[in-house]
Design a protein around this motif. Structure first.
Motif, PDB file in Angstrom:
ATOM      1  N   ALA A   1       3.975  48.902  56.442  1.00  7.67           N
ATOM      2  CA  ALA A   1       4.419  49.338  57.760  1.00  7.67           C
ATOM      3  C   ALA A   1       4.477  50.863  57.772  1.00  7.67           C
ATOM      4  O   ALA A   1       4.444  51.506  56.719  1.00  7.67           O
ATOM      5  CB  ALA A   1       5.784  48.748  58.083  1.00  7.67           C
ATOM      6  N   CYS A   2       4.566  51.452  58.961  1.00  4.09           N
ATOM      7  CA  CYS A   2       4.665  52.901  59.105  1.00  4.09           C
ATOM      8  C   CYS A   2       5.726  53.236  60.139  1.00  4.09           C
ATOM      9  O   CYS A   2       5.745  52.640  61.225  1.00  4.09           O
ATOM     10  CB  CYS A   2       3.333  53.502  59.560  1.00  4.09           C
ATOM     11  N   THR A   3       6.589  54.182  59.822  1.00  5.31           N
ATOM     12  CA  THR A   3       7.592  54.617  60.788  1.00  5.31           C
ATOM     13  C   THR A   3       7.504  56.116  61.009  1.00  5.31           C
ATOM     14  O   THR A   3       7.272  56.890  60.074  1.00  5.31           O
ATOM     15  CB  THR A   3       9.021  54.225  60.356  1.00  5.31           C
ATOM     16  N   SER A   4       7.697  56.504  62.267  1.00  7.16           N
ATOM     17  CA  SER A   4       7.674  57.912  62.635  1.00  7.16           C
ATOM     18  C   SER A   4       8.846  58.193  63.560  1.00  7.16           C
ATOM     19  O   SER A   4       9.512  57.282  64.053  1.00  7.16           O
ATOM     20  CB  SER A   4       6.377  58.258  63.369  1.00  7.16           C
ATOM     21  N   SER A   5       9.044  59.467  63.832  1.00 13.24           N
ATOM     22  CA  SER A   5      10.038  59.862  64.819  1.00 13.24           C
ATOM     23  C   SER A   5       9.472  59.651  66.221  1.00 13.24           C
ATOM     24  O   SER A   5       8.362  59.142  66.401  1.00 13.24           O
ATOM     25  CB  SER A   5      10.453  61.316  64.593  1.00 13.24           C
ATOM     26  N   VAL A   6      10.236  60.073  67.191  1.00 13.37           N
ATOM     27  CA  VAL A   6       9.863  59.920  68.596  1.00 13.37           C
ATOM     28  C   VAL A   6       8.851  61.003  68.986  1.00 13.37           C
ATOM     29  O   VAL A   6       8.685  61.990  68.271  1.00 13.37           O
ATOM     30  CB  VAL A   6      11.145  60.009  69.463  1.00 13.37           C
ATOM     31  N   GLY A   7       8.153  60.835  70.090  1.00 17.68           N
ATOM     32  CA  GLY A   7       7.326  61.891  70.657  1.00 17.68           C
ATOM     33  C   GLY A   7       6.064  62.189  69.886  1.00 17.68           C
ATOM     34  O   GLY A   7       5.239  61.290  69.659  1.00 17.68           O
ATOM     35  N   PRO A   8       5.868  63.427  69.432  1.00 14.29           N
ATOM     36  CA  PRO A   8       4.599  63.790  68.775  1.00 14.29           C
ATOM     37  C   PRO A   8       4.355  63.027  67.489  1.00 14.29           C
ATOM     38  O   PRO A   8       3.205  62.720  67.159  1.00 14.29           O
ATOM     39  CB  PRO A   8       4.749  65.301  68.515  1.00 14.29           C
ATOM     40  N   GLY A   9       5.416  62.712  66.748  1.00  6.53           N
ATOM     41  CA  GLY A   9       5.234  61.924  65.530  1.00  6.53           C
ATOM     42  C   GLY A   9       4.667  60.563  65.837  1.00  6.53           C
ATOM     43  O   GLY A   9       3.763  60.062  65.149  1.00  6.53           O
ATOM     44  N   ALA A  10       5.191  59.937  66.894  1.00  2.40           N
ATOM     45  CA  ALA A  10       4.669  58.640  67.309  1.00  2.40           C
ATOM     46  C   ALA A  10       3.240  58.767  67.828  1.00  2.40           C
ATOM     47  O   ALA A  10       2.351  57.993  67.464  1.00  2.40           O
ATOM     48  CB  ALA A  10       5.575  58.039  68.380  1.00  2.40           C
ATOM     49  N   ALA A  11       3.013  59.774  68.670  1.00  2.00           N
ATOM     50  CA  ALA A  11       1.683  59.943  69.272  1.00  2.00           C
ATOM     51  C   ALA A  11       0.612  60.148  68.214  1.00  2.00           C
ATOM     52  O   ALA A  11      -0.545  59.752  68.403  1.00  2.00           O
ATOM     53  CB  ALA A  11       1.697  61.120  70.245  1.00  2.00           C
ATOM     54  N   ASN A  12       0.987  60.760  67.104  1.00  2.00           N
ATOM     55  CA  ASN A  12       0.014  60.973  66.039  1.00  2.00           C
ATOM     56  C   ASN A  12      -0.537  59.666  65.485  1.00  2.00           C
ATOM     57  O   ASN A  12      -1.620  59.654  64.881  1.00  2.00           O
ATOM     58  CB  ASN A  12       0.649  61.777  64.895  1.00  2.00           C
ATOM     59  N   MET A  13       0.192  58.573  65.632  1.00  2.00           N
ATOM     60  CA  MET A  13      -0.263  57.291  65.068  1.00  2.00           C
ATOM     61  C   MET A  13      -1.165  56.517  66.017  1.00  2.00           C
ATOM     62  O   MET A  13      -1.701  55.466  65.642  1.00  2.00           O
ATOM     63  CB  MET A  13       0.942  56.429  64.681  1.00  2.00           C
TER      64      MET A  13
END
Length: 646
Positions: free
Chosen positions: A86-98
């Motif tokens: 699985a992969c977890t990111s922060s909100v906003g640009p971190g999410a958009a990068n995925m």
């Protein structure tokens, strides 16, 4: 029934740690771990849950959200979709990068679980840091962009909603027909909210991957079509690999003397040396496969989704009597090209069809055509592998209207290298360990590899070409190495794709997971340069050149880059390669290293492998000042008229 009070994030972590997959009697822990980049949108929720109790989940620190998600995709693909990260990111640009990685996984039918942080469900502090506000709909966040590239999407706005969400997520992730990216959006306030979860939600769950058999009616239709044809041709797609149907396909081909071809996803399922293996098919296909494809009266697509590169934009199969028989676990793919549909697991269907076809003692009418095609291919492979620069007047494999003598002279002056790309591939094919894994994705290398690379080891060919995603290569090599730590892994990448994304090269060093980056530097986005010039344009903004003060265009001198120095700064063992002997010595030394390596190989532009008997439809200008472009537009319509409409 007992209750366990946990935060939503703690419950999610505990649930993920108890998922298993059962395939052919073998049980595997389905979720190996989590790649994470923490920010304010996930660190105090899911981050806290993982810190407190991650169970057996291995947590890796990513460097770029897209890069780590590519690594997770590569791991799942190399594991034949039977285990994932699985992969977890922060909100906003971190999410958009995925989002790019999600699209890549979905296009290639690879399971990828994404857990991006999200804006507050309560909306009390809105707009929070990195929140996009849409005045027409306050429920929208960056994460809604995942809807278009996910096979399942959900936003958990209440902690109790987690339970039904997780069950549906696992349904899609473990479904061979429906799998792809699954995105579960986690609002940062809800991640930390507590709920009394029933204890049975956390019990060990075993998801059974049953092999769907073909029905009697489907097999009867397939048998009737097959026995009426004399020149059938198999297309081995990725579904053959994921079904572990390589042996079944090989035995089917041997029993009935049916040649088989390979898509990018299917290549590596059966060794290139097999007597019925014609190699890659389609726009990036090889001479042998595309020669017989034009003669086939039946195309048996096994586990393929028939992309335009496989069918040459539905132009390749020129026999007027050609029909299609599609064996696929996905009804969506089985119905393509008006084919007779066998909706079933590839291994089960091939075995069942083989038993039925044996009864009338079926044989094909290819005669010596298979042997002759393979012989011609072997000669052509040997030829391109031996191509060397011969000085002024040298004609490269891609013979377009580039002012090649001046370009070659400038390139040689800057690099001291006379190496051709096809010759380097030949050396690599000879000297890499036979049980190694090569990784590639975009640019000219996937075409070269599908056309001439001779695959030896099982699942040693890992090329992403469903989405042709630049930046996939280096990051996925880490995922492949995590999947198979005992094998040497080589990421084959052009300079353009390397510069676009190679973030997890550092993670490979951090984790002690050695990968080898084989970088082909021709100072050009060579694949697209070839495409534009093939269609009448000049070389325009595809070569890497300084801006010219005279005219203001990017047509000045070539921009040299020392990639070896760059990788050395990361901690890699590096090699600068400008001669064949240096390449051989570097490959030998790289195998002795325990740290990740990078071979910075300077290769002359336009020296990749040309295409064979194929056509690819691309959009071209119908009106232009250039007569060359107008001429190409006229030829476009001629080829469209020869292709199937749907």
């Amino acid at each position: 029934m007992g209750k366990i009070r946990l935060t939503m994030a703690q419950a999610l972590t505990r649930f993920l740690d108890n998922q298993y997959l059962l395939v052919d009697g073998v049980e595997t822990k389905f979720i190996k771990g989590i790649f994470a980049i923490f920010g304010h949108g996930n660190v105090l929720g899911l981050g806290q849950a993982l810190e407190q109790d991650c169970g057996e989940l291995v947590v890796h620190q990513g460097r770029n959200e897209q890069g780590m998600a590519h690594a997770a995709t590569g791991f799942a693909k190399q594991k034949l979709r039977q285990q994932i990260y699985a992969c977890t990111s922060s909100v906003g640009p971190g999410a958009a990068n995925m989002i790019t990685a999600a699209a890549t996984a979905t296009a290639n039918r690879i399971p990828l679980l994404l857990l991006p942080g999200d804006v507050y469900a309560s909306r009390q502090p809105d707009p929070v840091l990195q929140q996009i506000e849409q005045s027409y709909d306050l429920s929208i966040s960056t994460n809604d962009a995942f809807r278009a590239v996910s096979k399942y999407w959900d936003r958990i706005v209440r902690p109790e909603q987690l339970m039904s969400t997780c069950i549906n997520a696992m349904r899609v992730l473990t479904d061979p027909a429906e799998t792809g990216a699954v995105t579960l959006c986690l609002p940062q306030d809800v991640q930390g909210e507590a709920y009394d979860y029933p204890d049975y939600f956390f019990q060990k769950r075993v998801h059974r991957l049953d092999r769907r058999p073909a029905t009697a009616g489907m097999l009867a239709d397939a048998l009737a079509l097959l026995t009426a044809k004399r020149r059938p041709l198999l297309v081995c797609g990725g579904g053959v690999k994921y079904s572990q149907a390589g042996l079944a396909l090989r035995e089917f081909a041997e029993r009935f003397h049916i040649p088989f071809t390979e898509t990018q996803a299917g290549k590596g399922t059966v060794a290139s040396s097999h007597e019925f293996n014609l190699g890659g098919i389609g726009e990036t296909g090889c001479l042998a496969a595309n020669t017989l494809a034009r003669q086939a009266d039946l195309v048996i697509g096994v586990g393929t989704r028939y992309t335009d590169f496989t069918t040459s934009s539905k132009w390749l199969f020129q026999n007027p009597d050609v029909d299609f028989l599609n064996i696929n676990v996905s009804a969506f793919d089985a119905g393509k090209l008006d084919g007779v549909q066998v909706l079933a697991d590839a291994r089960e269907a091939l075995s069942a069809l083989s038993a039925l076809l044996a009864q009338p003692d079926y044989r094909t009418g290819w005669g010596n055509a298979i042997v002759e095609a393979r012989s011609a291919q072997q000669q052509e492979t040997a030829r391109v592998y031996a191509v060397e620069y011969t000085g002024e007047g040298f004609v490269p494999e891609i013979d377009d209207h580039l002012d090649r003598d001046s370009v070659f002279a400038e390139f040689i002056e800057k690099t001291d290298s006379l190496l051709t790309q096809s010759r380097v591939l030949g050396v690599l094919n000879q000297h890499l360990p036979q049980d190694s894994v090569i990784v590639a994705a975009a640019g000219s290398l996937p075409g070269d590899l599908q056309r001439v690379w001779q695959n030896h080891g099982e699942h040693g060919y890992h090329v992403e070409y469903g989405y042709s995603c630049m930046g996939y290569e280096v990051n996925v090599a880490l995922g492949v190495k995590l999947a198979e730590p005992q094998r040497e892994v080589y990421a084959m990448v052009g300079d353009g794709a390397f510069m676009m994304l190679h973030s997890e090269l550092i993670t490979s060093i951090q984790e002690g997971c050695k990968i080898n980056v084989v970088l082909f530097d021709n100072m050009t986005n060579g694949c697209i340069s070839n495409l534009q010039m093939e269609h009448g344009m000049d070389s325009y903004t595809t070569e890497f050149r300084f801006r010219n003060p005279q005219g203001g265009k990017l047509d000045g001198k070539l921009v040299p880059v020392n990639f070896a120095m760059l990788a050395a700064a990361y901690g890699c063992k590096t090699y600068s390669v400008t001669t064949e002997q240096q390449l051989i010595e570097a490959l030998a030394d790289a195998r002795l290293q325990s740290v990740s390596t990078l071979l910075d190989i300077k290769v002359l532009p336009k020296t990749m492998v040309h295409k064979y008997l194929s056509w690819w439809r691309v959009g071209g200008a119908q009106v232009a000042d250039s007569e060359k472009i107008v001429t190409v537009a006229r030829k476009l319509q001629e080829n469209i008229d020869k292709a199937r409409d749907y």
